[in-house]
Scaffold this motif. Structure first.
Motif, PDB file in Angstrom:
ATOM      1  N   ARG A 236      19.070  33.781 -27.538  1.00  0.00           N
ATOM      2  CA  ARG A 236      19.319  32.401 -27.957  1.00  0.00           C
ATOM      3  C   ARG A 236      19.991  31.597 -26.849  1.00  0.00           C
ATOM      4  O   ARG A 236      19.656  30.429 -26.619  1.00  0.00           O
ATOM      5  CB  ARG A 236      20.194  32.390 -29.212  1.00  0.00           C
ATOM      6  N   LEU A 237      20.942  32.209 -26.162  1.00  0.00           N
ATOM      7  CA  LEU A 237      21.604  31.513 -25.062  1.00  0.00           C
ATOM      8  C   LEU A 237      20.613  31.225 -23.938  1.00  0.00           C
ATOM      9  O   LEU A 237      20.655  30.143 -23.324  1.00  0.00           O
ATOM     10  CB  LEU A 237      22.770  32.352 -24.535  1.00  0.00           C
ATOM     11  N   THR A 238      19.713  32.155 -23.666  1.00  0.00           N
ATOM     12  CA  THR A 238      18.692  31.941 -22.634  1.00  0.00           C
ATOM     13  C   THR A 238      17.821  30.743 -22.985  1.00  0.00           C
ATOM     14  O   THR A 238      17.479  29.929 -22.122  1.00  0.00           O
ATOM     15  CB  THR A 238      17.825  33.198 -22.477  1.00  0.00           C
ATOM     16  N   LEU A 239      17.452  30.620 -24.257  1.00  0.00           N
ATOM     17  CA  LEU A 239      16.639  29.481 -24.689  1.00  0.00           C
ATOM     18  C   LEU A 239      17.393  28.171 -24.476  1.00  0.00           C
ATOM     19  O   LEU A 239      16.822  27.177 -24.004  1.00  0.00           O
ATOM     20  CB  LEU A 239      16.268  29.640 -26.165  1.00  0.00           C
ATOM     21  N   ILE A 240      18.676  28.164 -24.795  1.00  0.00           N
ATOM     22  CA  ILE A 240      19.485  26.963 -24.597  1.00  0.00           C
ATOM     23  C   ILE A 240      19.538  26.594 -23.110  1.00  0.00           C
ATOM     24  O   ILE A 240      19.387  25.424 -22.733  1.00  0.00           O
ATOM     25  CB  ILE A 240      20.904  27.180 -25.153  1.00  0.00           C
ATOM     26  N   LEU A 241      19.730  27.595 -22.256  1.00  0.00           N
ATOM     27  CA  LEU A 241      19.794  27.330 -20.810  1.00  0.00           C
ATOM     28  C   LEU A 241      18.447  26.872 -20.267  1.00  0.00           C
ATOM     29  O   LEU A 241      18.388  26.036 -19.350  1.00  0.00           O
ATOM     30  CB  LEU A 241      20.263  28.590 -20.075  1.00  0.00           C
ATOM     31  N   LEU A 242      17.361  27.396 -20.828  1.00  0.00           N
ATOM     32  CA  LEU A 242      16.032  26.960 -20.409  1.00  0.00           C
ATOM     33  C   LEU A 242      15.830  25.481 -20.741  1.00  0.00           C
ATOM     34  O   LEU A 242      15.335  24.703 -19.907  1.00  0.00           O
ATOM     35  CB  LEU A 242      14.963  27.804 -21.088  1.00  0.00           C
ATOM     36  N   VAL A 243      16.217  25.085 -21.950  1.00  0.00           N
ATOM     37  CA  VAL A 243      16.104  23.678 -22.342  1.00  0.00           C
ATOM     38  C   VAL A 243      16.989  22.813 -21.445  1.00  0.00           C
ATOM     39  O   VAL A 243      16.593  21.714 -21.029  1.00  0.00           O
ATOM     40  CB  VAL A 243      16.499  23.504 -23.827  1.00  0.00           C
ATOM     41  N   THR A 244      18.165  23.319 -21.109  1.00  0.00           N
ATOM     42  CA  THR A 244      19.058  22.596 -20.202  1.00  0.00           C
ATOM     43  C   THR A 244      18.398  22.364 -18.849  1.00  0.00           C
ATOM     44  O   THR A 244      18.478  21.271 -18.273  1.00  0.00           O
ATOM     45  CB  THR A 244      20.370  23.380 -20.007  1.00  0.00           C
ATOM     46  N   GLY A 245      17.737  23.392 -18.314  1.00  0.00           N
ATOM     47  CA  GLY A 245      17.064  23.259 -17.021  1.00  0.00           C
ATOM     48  C   GLY A 245      15.934  22.252 -17.061  1.00  0.00           C
ATOM     49  O   GLY A 245      15.786  21.415 -16.162  1.00  0.00           O
ATOM     50  N   ILE A 246      15.127  22.305 -18.122  1.00  0.00           N
ATOM     51  CA  ILE A 246      14.014  21.365 -18.251  1.00  0.00           C
ATOM     52  C   ILE A 246      14.534  19.933 -18.392  1.00  0.00           C
ATOM     53  O   ILE A 246      14.009  18.992 -17.783  1.00  0.00           O
ATOM     54  CB  ILE A 246      13.132  21.747 -19.453  1.00  0.00           C
ATOM     55  N   ALA A 247      15.602  19.757 -19.184  1.00  0.00           N
ATOM     56  CA  ALA A 247      16.176  18.430 -19.369  1.00  0.00           C
ATOM     57  C   ALA A 247      16.785  17.910 -18.063  1.00  0.00           C
ATOM     58  O   ALA A 247      16.787  16.699 -17.815  1.00  0.00           O
ATOM     59  CB  ALA A 247      17.242  18.471 -20.466  1.00  0.00           C
ATOM     60  N   SER A 248      17.289  18.814 -17.217  1.00  0.00           N
ATOM     61  CA  SER A 248      17.828  18.401 -15.917  1.00  0.00           C
ATOM     62  C   SER A 248      16.734  17.795 -15.044  1.00  0.00           C
ATOM     63  O   SER A 248      16.927  16.764 -14.388  1.00  0.00           O
ATOM     64  CB  SER A 248      18.464  19.597 -15.204  1.00  0.00           C
ATOM     65  N   VAL A 249      15.570  18.432 -15.033  1.00  0.00           N
ATOM     66  CA  VAL A 249      14.436  17.911 -14.266  1.00  0.00           C
ATOM     67  C   VAL A 249      14.031  16.549 -14.805  1.00  0.00           C
ATOM     68  O   VAL A 249      13.822  15.590 -14.041  1.00  0.00           O
ATOM     69  CB  VAL A 249      13.249  18.897 -14.328  1.00  0.00           C
ATOM     70  N   ALA A 250      13.939  16.441 -16.118  1.00  0.00           N
ATOM     71  CA  ALA A 250      13.554  15.174 -16.733  1.00  0.00           C
ATOM     72  C   ALA A 250      14.590  14.093 -16.451  1.00  0.00           C
ATOM     73  O   ALA A 250      14.242  12.926 -16.177  1.00  0.00           O
ATOM     74  CB  ALA A 250      13.379  15.358 -18.240  1.00  0.00           C
ATOM     75  N   GLY A 251      15.874  14.450 -16.489  1.00  0.00           N
ATOM     76  CA  GLY A 251      16.927  13.478 -16.235  1.00  0.00           C
ATOM     77  C   GLY A 251      16.876  12.915 -14.830  1.00  0.00           C
ATOM     78  O   GLY A 251      17.063  11.717 -14.618  1.00  0.00           O
TER      79      GLY A 251
END
Length: 433
Positions: A236-251
């Protein structure tokens, strides 16, 4: 043009991977060099502090260098330092090579941002910076997991991966980046540091520092804040970090376009408000997986939009001193990252594991106050395009970094244009990256 920006971004991708991948290989470094994991973790702190301290110093010492030479030298130092890291026989040697790698990174990243602004017209500079900084965000989403996977058997393979990335960027820029205009004539150290006496520049650097203390204070301890949602499950933590990484690119991508369309002030106020709300809501969002994923998607969008807006703001405040100012911004960012760990730990001690993100809320509100009181509202860069085109039609066109700026309103100071994102020519200044 696009190829050169992508090559600059490849260099920041290598730097970002090198900066952040250490967390994934600390255990193997500790085992191989016979030190504790805590001692191995000092590599991250040493790199961040060396970067922060060396960036403005190196920008000043290399102020007379041509931009192309500066970029290639920086990448060569960075790549060679990582090769030495891969070959380090003991812990002290490894720490020394991390300082050398930080020196190369501190020279490269601000210069690459400055070169990006010189390659495009003023109305596209936000997107150019976003492209270069996008290398850092992609490193978060792709480079770190890739480097961790490569180093699962031997951490030195991760270092060789960074060497390959740096070497490819170095070769590409050597082939495709033509010589850029020479920097302004050399001046003394006192003259170079003159912009630091201006309140708006100090406020801009302080904005970067305070925001990244706030952001990192939560990010470093994200696993703690999300524990109710993840229940300690690594998946679950890995999924959260993955979403964080994708959102960083989008940001980063969206931030560049927002700066070009609405100006720096609007982006900083909007993104800072979103970040403050996200920090304030985290004690409740962290209770469920849905809320945790919502935070992971929203917070990095705001954080990386600010990361793009701030170098654009500083380069516009004083184009002739852009290398020094963007290097100071990089220093403030890395110092904020280094201080974020201590700030988060202190906040947890005082407020507890659930409520510590409220300290970041207070810091984010401080950032909003700084932005509101030290920036002015002026038309965004895209609104200035007709005036620039009219000037070209009259026979005054030129290369991107020589383009004319739209007429200023009476009594507008050189710093005023910066907060709008309407960068003035970065022409003769050496690249801040």
């Amino acid at each position: 043009m696009r190829l050169r920006l992508l090559l600059l971004a490849l260099g920041t991708f290598a730097v970002g991977t090198d900066t952040m991948v250490m967390a994934g290989i600390l255990g193997r470094v500790a085992d191989d060099l016979d030190v504790s994991v805590a001692a191995a973790g000092q590599m991250v702190s040493v790199f961040a502090l060396a970067y922060a301290l060396l960036a403005p110093v190196l920008a000043t010492l290399t102020a007379r260098w041509r931009r192309r030479r500066l970029l290639l030298t920086a990448l060569a130092v960075f790549t060679a330092a990582n090769a030495l890291s891969a070959l380090a026989p003991d812990y002290p040697t490894l720490l020394a090579t991390r300082v050398l790698a930080a020196a190369g990174a501190a020279l490269y990243t601000p210069t690459a941002n400055a070169v990006a602004t010189a390659l495009v017209p003023p109305e596209r500079r936000g997107r150019a910076i976003a492209t270069v900084l996008g290398g850092m965000t992609v490193a978060t989403a792709l480079g770190v997991p890739l480097g961790t996977y490569v180093g699962r058997a031997d951490w030195r393979l991760t270092m060789w991966l960074v060497v390959v990335l740096g070497a490819v960027a170095l070769l590409g820029l050597a082939v495709f980046l033509r010589e850029l205009p020479a920097p302004a004539p050399s001046v003394g150290l006192r003259e170079r540091l003159a912009p630091l006496r201006e309140g708006r520049i100090v406020a801009a650097v302080a904005t970067t520092f305070v925001f990244f203390v706030a952001f990192q204070a939560v990010y470093i301890y994200l696993a703690v804040a999300m524990r109710p949602a993840t229940d300690g499950e690594a998946g679950r933590l890995t999924l959260i970090l993955l979403v964080t990484g994708i959102a960083s690119v989008a940001g980063s991508w969206l931030g560049g376009r927002a700066v070009d369309r609405w100006g720096v002030r609007a982006v900083l106020l909007a993104a800072g408000s979103v970040a403050a709300l996200a920090f304030a809501a985290l004690p409740w969002l962290g209770l469920t997986m849905t809320g945790a994923l919502l935070y992971a998607a929203v917070s990095p969008l705001a954080g990386w939009a600010i990361s793009v807006a701030q170098p654009h703001r500083l380069a516009s405040l004083s184009p002739a001193h852009a290398p020094l100012l963007i290097s100071l911004n990089s220093s403030a960012l890395y110092l904020g990252m280094a201080a974020g760990g201590g700030a988060g730990s202190l906040a947890m001690t005082l407020l507890g594991e659930r409520w510590f993100p409220l300290a970041s809320t207070a810091l984010a509100l401080t950032v909003l106050a700084l932005v509101a009181t030290t920036t002015s509202h002026h038309p965004a860069p895209h609104q200035a395009r007709p005036a620039i085109e009219d000037a070209r039609a009259a026979g005054h066109g030129g290369e991107p970094d020589k383009q004319l700026q739209p007429p200023r309103a009476p009594r507008q100071t050189p710093t005023a244009a910066a907060e709008t994102g309407a960068a003035q020519p970065a022409g003769r200044a050496a690249p801040p990256m």
